[in-house]
Write a protein that holds these residues in place. Structure first.
Motif, PDB file in Angstrom:
ATOM      1  N   LEU A 114     129.666  46.748  25.916  1.00 58.47           N
ATOM      2  CA  LEU A 114     129.250  48.147  25.089  1.00 58.47           C
ATOM      3  C   LEU A 114     128.369  48.699  25.718  1.00 58.47           C
ATOM      4  O   LEU A 114     127.480  48.447  26.241  1.00 58.47           O
TER       5      LEU A 114
ATOM      6  N   PRO B 111     126.626  52.133  24.949  1.00 60.02           N
ATOM      7  CA  PRO B 111     125.870  53.214  24.029  1.00 60.02           C
ATOM      8  C   PRO B 111     125.822  54.402  24.791  1.00 60.02           C
ATOM      9  O   PRO B 111     125.433  54.456  25.936  1.00 60.02           O
TER      10      PRO B 111
ATOM     11  N   SER C 142     133.743  49.169  25.384  1.00 61.44           N
ATOM     12  CA  SER C 142     133.489  50.003  24.015  1.00 61.44           C
ATOM     13  C   SER C 142     132.317  50.704  24.489  1.00 61.44           C
ATOM     14  O   SER C 142     131.370  50.639  25.278  1.00 61.44           O
TER      15      SER C 142
ATOM     16  N   THR D  17     129.922  54.313  22.553  1.00 56.43           N
ATOM     17  CA  THR D  17     129.620  55.275  21.585  1.00 56.43           C
ATOM     18  C   THR D  17     128.967  56.357  21.986  1.00 56.43           C
ATOM     19  O   THR D  17     128.430  56.696  23.118  1.00 56.43           O
TER      20      THR D  17
ATOM     21  N   VAL E 174     133.377  54.862  19.718  1.00 54.51           N
ATOM     22  CA  VAL E 174     133.049  54.856  18.459  1.00 54.51           C
ATOM     23  C   VAL E 174     131.612  55.798  18.158  1.00 54.51           C
ATOM     24  O   VAL E 174     130.887  55.975  19.079  1.00 54.51           O
TER      25      VAL E 174
ATOM     26  N   SER F 212     128.275  56.660  17.102  1.00 55.12           N
ATOM     27  CA  SER F 212     127.144  56.035  17.236  1.00 55.12           C
ATOM     28  C   SER F 212     126.633  55.622  15.506  1.00 55.12           C
ATOM     29  O   SER F 212     125.796  54.733  15.564  1.00 55.12           O
TER      30      SER F 212
ATOM     31  N   TRP G 147     129.044  49.447  13.340  1.00 51.83           N
ATOM     32  CA  TRP G 147     129.641  48.943  14.439  1.00 51.83           C
ATOM     33  C   TRP G 147     130.092  47.638  14.135  1.00 51.83           C
ATOM     34  O   TRP G 147     131.271  47.293  14.739  1.00 51.83           O
TER      35      TRP G 147
ATOM     36  N   SER H 282     133.725  48.361  13.410  1.00 54.41           N
ATOM     37  CA  SER H 282     134.639  48.887  14.550  1.00 54.41           C
ATOM     38  C   SER H 282     134.860  47.827  15.753  1.00 54.41           C
ATOM     39  O   SER H 282     135.935  47.798  16.234  1.00 54.41           O
ATOM     40  N   MET H 283     133.845  46.967  15.944  1.00 53.79           N
ATOM     41  CA  MET H 283     133.806  46.304  17.359  1.00 53.79           C
ATOM     42  C   MET H 283     133.840  44.761  16.880  1.00 53.79           C
ATOM     43  O   MET H 283     134.470  43.985  17.632  1.00 53.79           O
TER      44      MET H 283
ATOM     45  N   THR I 178     119.067  52.897  18.806  1.00 56.59           N
ATOM     46  CA  THR I 178     120.270  52.120  18.687  1.00 56.59           C
ATOM     47  C   THR I 178     120.046  50.396  18.856  1.00 56.59           C
ATOM     48  O   THR I 178     120.814  49.674  18.697  1.00 56.59           O
TER      49      THR I 178
ATOM     50  N   LYS J 166     120.890  47.882  16.240  1.00 58.27           N
ATOM     51  CA  LYS J 166     122.284  47.777  15.903  1.00 58.27           C
ATOM     52  C   LYS J 166     122.916  46.792  16.978  1.00 58.27           C
ATOM     53  O   LYS J 166     124.110  46.251  16.626  1.00 58.27           O
TER      54      LYS J 166
ATOM     55  N   VAL K 121     126.438  43.057  16.731  1.00 53.11           N
ATOM     56  CA  VAL K 121     127.686  43.002  17.365  1.00 53.11           C
ATOM     57  C   VAL K 121     127.619  41.920  18.658  1.00 53.11           C
ATOM     58  O   VAL K 121     128.722  41.562  19.128  1.00 53.11           O
TER      59      VAL K 121
END
Length: 331
Positions: A162, A164, A186, A188, A207, A209, A213, A216-217, A233, A236, A240
């Motif tokens: 991921l 971001p 992935s 964001t 995705v 932000s 999450w 979506s993930m 972030t 968050k 995930v």
């Protein structure tokens, strides 16, 4: 020589398009006639918080060009060679991390000029498949992404990473590098236009932000997170990340102070580590990786040297996706 300098005023308003005296390479140094250079957020940081407003410097860490002259004792670089510049000075072994790595472009004069003088070991043969614009924006972001993904993050094919905050240079390089080895990627962003452009990249999903999450993930689906944002972030990530997952931090665009949920770290045995730039050893590995996978830098836009202030304004507003290129000589 023509050059951009920063002096006298904080921020972009301190930039001046000037004529500077020519310099000549010393022992172990080479002089590179630059064809293109690239901008980084580090430049904005230096311009907004200089130690001495009266002390001028030439910004710019990224660049590519042709070797114009060599100093005494230079043996591995020839006049006329086409090179890209490793901007991290004096760090060769990846495990021997300096306290504060020295970087081209402040306080050492950088690449927003017709010429730059660098140690011979920082001049690396330019991959022939890259244009001058692409080579000129490659270095600082790509080397940071490479170390974050592979040296510190130990990303493996098939794992889920991921990233971001897609849009900046490091994030876009990291996404392309991870996809190249067969990882699930992935990203964001808060901006729909960046998400739309990201969806054209070879990644799995882009995705918002601000969205959920986990929805979506998938909860506990991410092996590795590359964090350049920080507190906005950080909480968050624990929605995930998998048990035994890794968080590699290389920036803090939303601030320095985060609250760490300790039980969310030690029960699932999460690893949090930091990184910044890369060694000379990793820089060469990064260039070989880019060439092996035919990865082209994502050039957001191109400006002439005299218009560098406009280029920084675009970066400061966060409008770019990829790297901003500066052409040194106007055609």
């Amino acid at each position: 020589m023509r050059a951009i300098i920063h002096a006298g005023t904080r921020g972009i308003h301190g930039l001046q398009y000037t004529q500077q005296a020519n310099r000549y390479p010393g022992k172990g140094e080479v002089k590179v006639r630059l064809k293109a250079a690239g901008l980084n957020h580090r430049d904005l940081f230096l311009m907004n918080s200089p130690v001495d407003l009266e002390a001028s410097f030439i910004p710019g860490s990224d660049g590519a060009g042709i070797v114009e002259a060599v100093g005494e004792g230079v043996t591995n670089v020839k006049i006329g060679a086409e090179v890209i510049i490793n901007p991290c000075l004096g760090w060769e072994n990846m495990n021997q991390v300096p306290v504060v790595p020295e970087i081209l472009g402040g306080p050492t004069d950088g690449t927003l000029a017709e010429f730059v003088i660098i140690p011979q070991e920082n001049a690396i043969e330019k991959p022939s498949y890259l244009s001058w614009e692409e080579a000129g924006v490659l270095s600082l972001s790509a080397m940071t992404a490479y170390r974050a993904l592979f040296t510190k993050g130990n990303l493996q094919p098939g794992e889920h990473v991921l990233i971001p905050g897609i849009g900046g240079g490091v994030a876009t390089y990291a996404a392309m590098m991870a996809a190249a080895i067969g990882a699930k990627v992935s990203v964001t962003s808060r901006r729909e236009e960046k998400l739309e452009m990201a969806r054209k990249m070879p990644i799995n999903q882009a995705v918002d932000s601000r969205s959920d999450w986990k929805e979506s993930m998938g909860s506990g689906s991410v092996d590795l997170i590359l964090d350049s944002i920080g507190p906005a972030t950080f909480q968050k990530y624990f929605d995930v990340i998998k048990p035994n997952g890794r968080i590699v931090m290389f920036g803090s665009s939303s601030g320095d102070d985060i609250t760490i949920p300790t039980r969310a770290i030690f029960f699932p045995q999460i690893t949090i580590t930091g990184t910044s730039m890369a060694s000379g050893q990793e820089y060469k590995d990064m260039v070989d990786f880019m060439e092996k996978h035919s990865i082209h830098p994502m050039v957001d836009s191109t400006y002439f040297l005299k218009d560098t202030a406009l280029a920084y304004e675009r970066m400061e507003k966060g409008e770019q996706l990829g790297n901003i290129s500066i052409l040194i000589r106007e055609e």
